[in-house]
Design an enzyme around this catalytic site. Structure first.
Site: not given
Ligand code: 8OZ
Length: 365
Positions: A102, A183, A230, A320-321
């Site tokens: 990713q 992001y 994503r 995920g988790r």
């Molecule tokens: C949790 C902590 C830091 C970064 C995301 C890459 O939420 C993350 C991330 C998740 O996509």
């Protein structure tokens, strides 16, 4: 003949790969990179332990130094980082698995202490997010960003292209572009963070421009069959807002369909939280606009995964988790076996504890 609906345990053809099942390990940030932000031998062991997934997606990995926003996250821009990841992909392949990287640029979700020269993080506009990041072993407010100059945007696209080449050089089976969770690419998409008045701000077409240029460049570099994306249309993560996510993502997905990435990976709801944060959002409207593989994520268990696969609402389901605490999640789902409980204290940072020491079925805890 009666037609049987798809099951989580049916194989799936993804580009040139044959996945033995429809279960994907979602990208999970773990903050355990070695100095130089290099994936370590422990990281190779962690992913190899989970190689029975149909597909693994690596934790988010910065494409360039400015793309980092949290301590000890791995990169994919230096020769040492490529070598570190090569050991990971070798271990995964030796264990019979498949893995995408990713690719990440955090944009404004960063801190001056992580930025080259201690400078401000970069963003579409100089608007600070009301959120925290993890630096110097503590949660800290993110820094005030500066707006990227128009002349700098080709360099961002070029960094994604180079990261894609590096990803393949590191032995990955493909690359997932991270345009979710608030992001950089998501910041450009949304009018809450993007107040630009040039060709990359304002209209939906303009706000989607950077993402579409990045996807075109990455696909040109490594081929569409090795490129996924994503998105998280309705998540409130990282203080990002938009006035009309439905119109925005309808447009984004429609445009992406022409570029033919191998999959779109959608976080349904609030990332890691409730699935029903935006009950009026029509995810089916996105899926109808895309002819490729549709991967869903967020809060799935076996029953919900079976339901969406049977209804044809997804081709692949990312967990995920549950994958953090259950290296053999595939086998546990297959047998409807109980899952190990997640230890939240060891999620971010540290060593083997809470990383490579979760037991498989039939082994002592
Ligand atoms: C949790 C902590 C830091 C970064 C995301 C890459 O939420 C993350 C991330 C998740 O996509």
């Amino acid at each position: 003949m009666t037609e049987r609906t798809a099951s989580l345990f049916d194989p799936y053809r993804l580009g040139d790969l044959t996945l033995p099942n429809r279960i994907v390990m979602a990208p999970l940030t773990r903050n355990r990179a070695a100095p130089g932000n290099v994936a370590s031998a422990l990281t190779a062991e962690y992913y190899a332990q989970r190689a029975s997934a149909g597909l693994l997606i690596s934790e988010a990995s910065q494409i360039m130094p400015e793309g980092q926003g949290y301590q000890d996250t791995p990169g994919i821009h230096s020769p040492e980082q490529i070598a570190g990841w090569k050991a990971v992909t070798d271990a995964v392949h030796a264990a019979g698995g498949r893995i995408f990287l990713q690719a990440w640029h955090v944009g404004r979700i960063s801190h001056t202490s992580l930025q080259p020269g201690g400078k401000a993080p970069v963003a579409p506009s100089a608007i600070r997010a009301n959120t925290k990041t993890f630096v110097n072993n503590s949660f800290t407010d993110v820094s005030e960003p500066r707006a990227l100059e128009l002349s700098e945007l080709p360099g961002i696209v070029a960094a994604y292209r180079q990261a894609a080449a590096n990803t393949i050089a590191a032995g990955f089976d493909g690359i997932e572009v991270h345009a979710a969770n608030g992001y950089l690419l998501d910041q450009f998409l949304r009018d809450g963070a993007n107040k630009r008045t040039d060709a990359y701000g304002g209209s939906i077409e303009n706000r989607a421009r950077l993402l579409l240029e990045v996807m075109a460049a990455v696909i040109d570099e490594v081929g569409a069959k090795r490129v996924g994306l994503r998105i998280s249309p309705v998540t409130p993560a990282n203080d990002l807002t938009d006035s009309n996510p439905q119109a925005l993502f309808n447009y984004v997905v429609e445009k992406l369909d022409a570029l033919k990435p191998v999959y779109i990976h959608v976080i349904e709801g609030a990332t890691g939280g409730p699935r029903d944060v935006a009950p009026d959002f029509d995810f089916d409207a996105l899926r109808r606009r895309f002819s490729g593989t549709w991967m869903t994520n967020n809060g799935y268990d076996r029953a919900l995964a079976d339901q969406v696969l049977a209804a044809g609402k997804a081709d692949l389901v990312a967990f995920g988790r549950p994958f953090i605490a259950n290296p053999d999640l595939v086998e546990r789902l297959r047998r409807n076996a109980p899952l190990n409980e997640l230890d939240r204290d060891t999620l971010y940072g540290g060593g083997a504890k809470g990383y490579t020491d979760y037991p498989k079925l039939g082994t002592a805890a």
